[in-house]
Design an enzyme around this catalytic site. Sequence first.
Site, short mmCIF file in Angstrom:
data_model
loop_
_atom_site.label_atom_id
_atom_site.label_comp_id
_atom_site.label_asym_id
_atom_site.label_seq_id
_atom_site.Cartn_x
_atom_site.Cartn_y
_atom_site.Cartn_z
N GLU A 83 0.81 -0.78 -0.18
CA GLU A 83 -0.42 0.03 0.36
C GLU A 83 0.72 1.19 -0.35
O GLU A 83 0.41 2.24 0.21
CB GLU A 83 -1.28 0.20 1.26
CG GLU A 83 -0.23 0.11 2.47
CD GLU A 83 -1.21 -0.38 3.71
OE1 GLU A 83 -1.41 -1.30 4.17
OE2 GLU A 83 -2.06 0.79 3.89
N CYS A 139 -3.90 -3.17 4.32
CA CYS A 139 -3.02 -4.09 4.82
C CYS A 139 -3.96 -5.36 4.53
O CYS A 139 -2.90 -6.91 4.61
CB CYS A 139 -2.95 -3.95 6.44
SG CYS A 139 -2.07 -2.44 7.08
N HIS A 162 -4.05 -9.78 12.59
CA HIS A 162 -3.56 -8.80 11.90
C HIS A 162 -2.50 -7.40 12.70
O HIS A 162 -3.65 -7.44 13.87
CB HIS A 162 -4.26 -7.75 10.80
CG HIS A 162 -3.36 -6.46 11.02
ND1 HIS A 162 -2.77 -5.69 9.66
CD2 HIS A 162 -4.23 -5.37 10.27
CE1 HIS A 162 -2.59 -4.99 9.40
NE2 HIS A 162 -3.86 -4.22 9.81
N1 COA Z 1 0.26 4.81 30.38
C1 COA Z 1 -0.28 3.21 30.16
N2 COA Z 1 -1.01 3.85 29.00
C2 COA Z 1 -1.78 4.74 28.50
C3 COA Z 1 -0.58 6.19 28.92
C4 COA Z 1 -0.03 6.04 30.24
N3 COA Z 1 0.12 7.16 30.52
N4 COA Z 1 -1.81 6.78 27.97
C5 COA Z 1 -3.09 6.35 27.48
N5 COA Z 1 -2.81 5.53 27.60
C6 COA Z 1 -3.42 4.16 27.23
C7 COA Z 1 -4.76 4.09 26.29
O1 COA Z 1 -5.55 4.07 27.53
C8 COA Z 1 -5.43 3.37 25.46
O2 COA Z 1 -5.51 1.87 25.53
P1 COA Z 1 -6.76 1.78 26.00
O3 COA Z 1 -6.74 1.58 23.37
O4 COA Z 1 -7.21 0.12 26.14
O5 COA Z 1 -8.11 1.97 25.97
C9 COA Z 1 -4.01 3.63 24.85
O6 COA Z 1 -2.63 3.63 25.78
C10 COA Z 1 -4.30 4.50 23.94
O7 COA Z 1 -4.79 5.68 24.12
P2 COA Z 1 -5.47 6.20 22.89
O8 COA Z 1 -5.67 7.91 23.64
O9 COA Z 1 -6.56 5.62 22.48
O10 COA Z 1 -4.50 6.83 22.05
P3 COA Z 1 -4.54 8.03 20.65
O11 COA Z 1 -5.91 7.99 20.16
O12 COA Z 1 -3.93 8.47 20.68
O13 COA Z 1 -4.05 7.15 19.28
C11 COA Z 1 -4.49 5.49 17.76
C12 COA Z 1 -4.19 5.40 18.90
C13 COA Z 1 -4.68 3.65 17.49
C14 COA Z 1 -6.27 5.09 17.05
C15 COA Z 1 -3.14 6.48 17.02
O14 COA Z 1 -2.48 5.08 17.39
C16 COA Z 1 -3.61 5.69 15.45
O15 COA Z 1 -4.52 6.21 14.70
N6 COA Z 1 -2.91 4.99 14.82
C17 COA Z 1 -3.51 4.05 13.59
C18 COA Z 1 -4.57 3.55 13.20
C19 COA Z 1 -4.34 2.32 13.72
O16 COA Z 1 -3.26 1.50 13.70
N7 COA Z 1 -6.05 1.16 13.65
C20 COA Z 1 -6.04 0.29 13.54
C21 COA Z 1 -6.61 -0.51 12.97
S1 COA Z 1 -5.96 -1.14 11.24
#
Ligand code: COA
Length: 423
Positions: A86, A118, A243
């Site tokens: 991709e 993916c 995945h």
């Molecule tokens: N200590 C421990 N854990 C912590 C923390 C800390 N200080 N601060 C936050 N976290 C945890 C949150 O509780 C959350 O856990 P949960 O999902 O079990 O609730 C996790 O860390 C992620 O935090 P969040 O605030 O949801 O992260 P984010 O909004 O900044 O980003 C994604 C998370 C996945 C949305 C982001 O990484 C992303 O866009 N990734 C790319 C897309 C992707 O991979 N998609 C997946 C499907 S293909």
Amino acid sequence: MNEATAALGIEAISVYVPRHYLDLRDLAEVNGVDPRKYNDGLGCLRMAIPSPYEDPVTMGWEAAAALLENYRVDREGIGLLAVGTESGVDAAKPVAAYLHGLLDLSRSCRTFDTKHACYSATAALRHALGWCSLPANRGRQALVVATDIARYPVGSPGEPTQGAGAVAMLVSDRPHCLQLEPYPEAVYAEQVMDFWRPNYSAEAMVDGRVSVDSYLRALEYTWRQYAGNSGLGLDDYDHLLFHAPFAKMVHKAYRRVCQLQAGAGTEPGAAQFERHCLPAVWACQELGNLYSGSLYVLLAALLERLQERASGARLGLFSYGSGCCAEFFSARVGPRAVHWRGKIGLEAGLLRRQRLDYQTYLDFRAAATAFNRDGSYWQAVAGWGNGQPVSFLGIRSHQRVYATATRQPAQALEYSARARVVK
Ligand code: COA
């Protein structure tokens, strides 16, 4: 065994690990984030960083060339090359065309790329299996390559989940590594804007929360469908490969299938997760997201980590591509680790790589952007000489230039005149 029941699957598998990585604690410090969010919340420890002289073509070459060499594959036997990616380098010309030339494959070899985020490598694998099942192709082999650079904007939520790398798989009727089980397919598709990359952008756009929800919806649908088709339940699988865009996603996926199996409030125990998922998920923690290769690097990780203990294991595999298309299927690991021991290259690649500091990570990104513009060749070749067996040397007259031998920086300019230009 007749045509309908012929054993088919993966005969050989090889992984390319980029030579550099960024420690997520360094990224957390610069981004002003608690490192536990990246390490525990997302499950990410380190992410693979390609050098500016690498792209999906060179990484695919590294994985495929190692496979051909380590498993002593006769190039003439390969009649199909399908690349799942991709992060393709051209809107029309497939990565497969470049790889076909760089790998010196036979002229009687069909080449193409598949695209569905993916899921693309699974689409390629499915096509290769169908091709191998044709009586006319009995005994021939298909090469499937998954190669990607996962890149999000600096400082964005997706940044800590970046990664890069390639997985090459030889598909045939000698499934020494993995034999697919012949149950009816369990697939899911839905038009959803969870992740995309417009043609004018080098970086992906993502609605992370929507993608997590979409992933889990597709998992739930395909899990139920496959359970109905096969009669297999959670306890029938020795290991589950989901995945892995980030390692914590595997926990979420595992919890969801445990709940589908045992009821909504179920929380899987640590020992249960350890047995089903841990032998594979460590690769994602080390590399980050490989996009198309992310499911298959988990397979490689499981084979390398368990060796003979993986023999004969039944695996459940879930492939998800944003957009979206997904599939759940099952397969059996081959009976003897001698077929893959010492040939995959994942752990060796991890041992060899070097840690980058944050500034060099930014420099690599900037150079990669610059090298992907027309006329970048002279800039790229002037700094070349980093010892890779194959390098992307920028763009000259709208054509990508690849060099297939190593030279010291002082010799780079002279050698560039003889650099192989792949049109
Ligand atoms: N200590 C421990 N854990 C912590 C923390 C800390 N200080 N601060 C936050 N976290 C945890 C949150 O509780 C959350 O856990 P949960 O999902 O079990 O609730 C996790 O860390 C992620 O935090 P969040 O605030 O949801 O992260 P984010 O909004 O900044 O980003 C994604 C998370 C996945 C949305 C982001 O990484 C992303 O866009 N990734 C790319 C897309 C992707 O991979 N998609 C997946 C499907 S293909």
